[in-house]
Design an enzyme around this catalytic site. Structure first.
Site, PDB file in Angstrom:
ATOM      1  N   GLY A   1      -6.676   0.719   8.507  1.00 38.72           N
ATOM      2  CA  GLY A   1      -7.399  -0.064   7.779  1.00 38.72           C
ATOM      3  C   GLY A   1      -8.600   0.417   7.144  1.00 38.72           C
ATOM      4  O   GLY A   1      -8.511   1.854   7.096  1.00 38.72           O
ATOM      5  N   ASN A   2      -9.770  -0.097   6.637  1.00 43.13           N
ATOM      6  CA  ASN A   2     -10.820   0.658   6.175  1.00 43.13           C
ATOM      7  C   ASN A   2     -12.129  -0.273   6.525  1.00 43.13           C
ATOM      8  O   ASN A   2     -11.945  -1.229   7.243  1.00 43.13           O
ATOM      9  CB  ASN A   2     -10.651   0.515   4.584  1.00 43.13           C
ATOM     10  CG  ASN A   2     -10.781  -0.710   3.969  1.00 43.13           C
ATOM     11  OD1 ASN A   2     -11.292  -1.460   3.952  1.00 43.13           O
ATOM     12  ND2 ASN A   2      -9.476  -1.073   3.244  1.00 43.13           N
ATOM     13  N   ARG A   3     -13.143   0.145   6.133  1.00 43.98           N
ATOM     14  CA  ARG A   3     -14.456  -0.490   6.894  1.00 43.98           C
ATOM     15  C   ARG A   3     -14.922  -1.436   5.966  1.00 43.98           C
ATOM     16  O   ARG A   3     -16.043  -1.944   6.343  1.00 43.98           O
ATOM     17  CB  ARG A   3     -15.587   0.869   7.096  1.00 43.98           C
ATOM     18  CG  ARG A   3     -15.174   1.642   7.980  1.00 43.98           C
ATOM     19  CD  ARG A   3     -16.123   2.945   8.378  1.00 43.98           C
ATOM     20  NE  ARG A   3     -17.280   2.709   8.051  1.00 43.98           N
ATOM     21  CZ  ARG A   3     -18.048   3.412   6.991  1.00 43.98           C
ATOM     22  NH1 ARG A   3     -17.520   4.666   6.723  1.00 43.98           N
ATOM     23  NH2 ARG A   3     -19.165   3.040   6.620  1.00 43.98           N
TER      24      ARG A   3
END
Ligand code: C5P
Length: 402
Positions: free
Chosen positions: A210-212
């Protein structure tokens, strides 16, 4: 800016134990800039004192229709006329029955009859009382008259039993008040689709990439649109923040799922706002079982393939399309390229590292045919408000063209 700011709210508090939460509700409304006039019934006063509400609202609490006469004060009529919205929270079975039948034997009943503003009722009682046909009939009668019934929620009740009857949480009551107050805004009748948060691409049943992205920007945009009366569909990747009340929420995980949800939602919509941090890649193959070190050895190689570009693939001249660009270098040049490549009406450019996960942002609005607008560093809720104002303008321009 929240429509609660400067609103005049009449809060009816009746005799249920959830009345203690109404003190918190009154406090939240005051903090959001509203003037709150509390009507406390006799039974309500058995649970919480008028002094608590007076201290919080800085206004006299109304207990009786027979308050001393003043030249500028006409009791229930004055309260009814000044209110932008009347909220009864908690509303007991008894008060619901009285309001359903138009009884006016106390300050709350008379005020409700003397006002034409929206009326919100948050029932709170034991589950047997809530499900009793008499209460259900009364609720139906109120709903048929245009009263908004909010809640109750299901869960642990004062008796210790589980069931329907918990008053809706103050934060959700606040959200509903906000939605109701914004309904007549400049985006009334507009359908807008917003994507938010980051997508997650599955590796195996328990792992993903995923990403932040926290979703804060997207959720703030949704709130600002609801504040202006829009009908909003929020298509969101996993996020740990509360969705604004009033939006239809479609939870998704991967970019492919988000694409399908966007395609379904934009049918007949006026605008698409892509705040989501869509993963550019996904694992080429998903493992059907949890990967074990014993199987993979010291190294694990996963091949990634590119995901579809969601916004670029959505066609339709009638739809206003707005994108976001979070970049780590050459911010404006890269954003400008995306504006053109994805046929957007507007793109919001901001520095990836300082904006992702942060409550503040320094954004620049870029357009194909207008000078860029460089904004100061400000809370995302304020960026969202400015963006929503631009959406109003872009939609008005689009309507004028067609
Ligand atoms: O990731 P990128 O910087 O290209 O994102 C720019 C805009 O395009 C964002 O609004 C994003 O939501 C959207 N996007 C998309 N589909 C992708 C990648 C990004 O719609 N696969």
């Amino acid at each position: 800016m929240s429509p609660i700011r400067n609103a005049r709210i009449v809060l009816g508090v009746t005799g249920g134990i959830a009345a203690y939460k109404s003190v918190d509700l009154a406090s939240k409304l005051v903090q959001a800039g509203a003037t709150v006039h509390v009507i406390l019934t006799d039974a309500g006063a058995e649970f919480v004192g008028a002094a608590s509400f007076e201290a919080i609202t800085q206004q006299p609490v109304h207990r009786s229709v027979f308050e001393p006469w003043r030249s500028d004060w006409h009791g229930h009529v004055s309260l009814g006329q000044l209110a932008d919205v009347v909220v009864v929270a908690p509303a007991t079975a008894n008060t619901i029955a009285k309001l359903a039948h138009g009884l006016a034997d106390d300050m709350l009943g008379t005020t409700v009859l003397a006002t034409t503003c929206p009326l919100l009722i948050a029932p709170a009682m034991e589950h047997q009382m809530f499900h009793h046909p008499a209460t259900q009939e009364n609720l139906e009668r109120l709903a048929a008259r245009g009263v908004r019934l909010i809640g109750p929620e299901s869960g642990r009740l004062a008796s210790g039993e589980m069931g329907d009857g918990r008053m809706l949480e103050p934060v959700k009551i606040m959200g509903t008040i906000r939605q109701v107050l914004g309904e007549a805004g400049p985006l009334r009748g507009r359908r807008i689709v917003v994507t938010a948060a980051g997508t997650r691409e599955r590796i195996d049943p328990i792992r993903d990439v995923g990403n932040r992205s926290s979703g804060q920007m997207g959720y703030a945009v949704v709130q600002s649109l609801v504040d202006r009366g829009a009908e909003v569909t929020l298509i969101t990747g996993p996020a740990s923040i509360l969705a604004p009340v009033g939006a239809a929420v479609v939870p998704v995980e991967s970019a492919v799922e988000m694409e399908a949800a966007v395609r379904a939602a934009v049918d007949g919509a006026d605008a698409l706002i892509m705040t989501a941090a869509v993963s550019d890649y996904r694992p080429d193959a998903q493992f059907s079982h949890k990967l074990k070190k014993a199987d993979t050895g010291e190294r694990l190689t996963i091949e990634f393939v590119t995901n579809p570009d969601i916004v670029a693939g959505i066609e339709g001249d009638a739809l206003v399309k707005i994108g976001f660009a979070a970049e780590t270098h050459d911010l404006l040049a890269n954003a400008r390229k995306k504006l053109a490549a994805k046929s957007l009406d507007m793109i919001v450019a901001n520095d990836a590292e300082s904006t992702i996960g942060s409550p503040v942002s320094q954004a620049t609005f870029l357009y194909p045919d207008r000078e860029p607008e460089m904004l100061e560093r400000m809370p995302k809720s304020e960026v969202a408000d400015l963006l929503a104002d631009r959406v109003v303008e872009l939609l008005a321009k689009r309507s004028g063209e067609s």
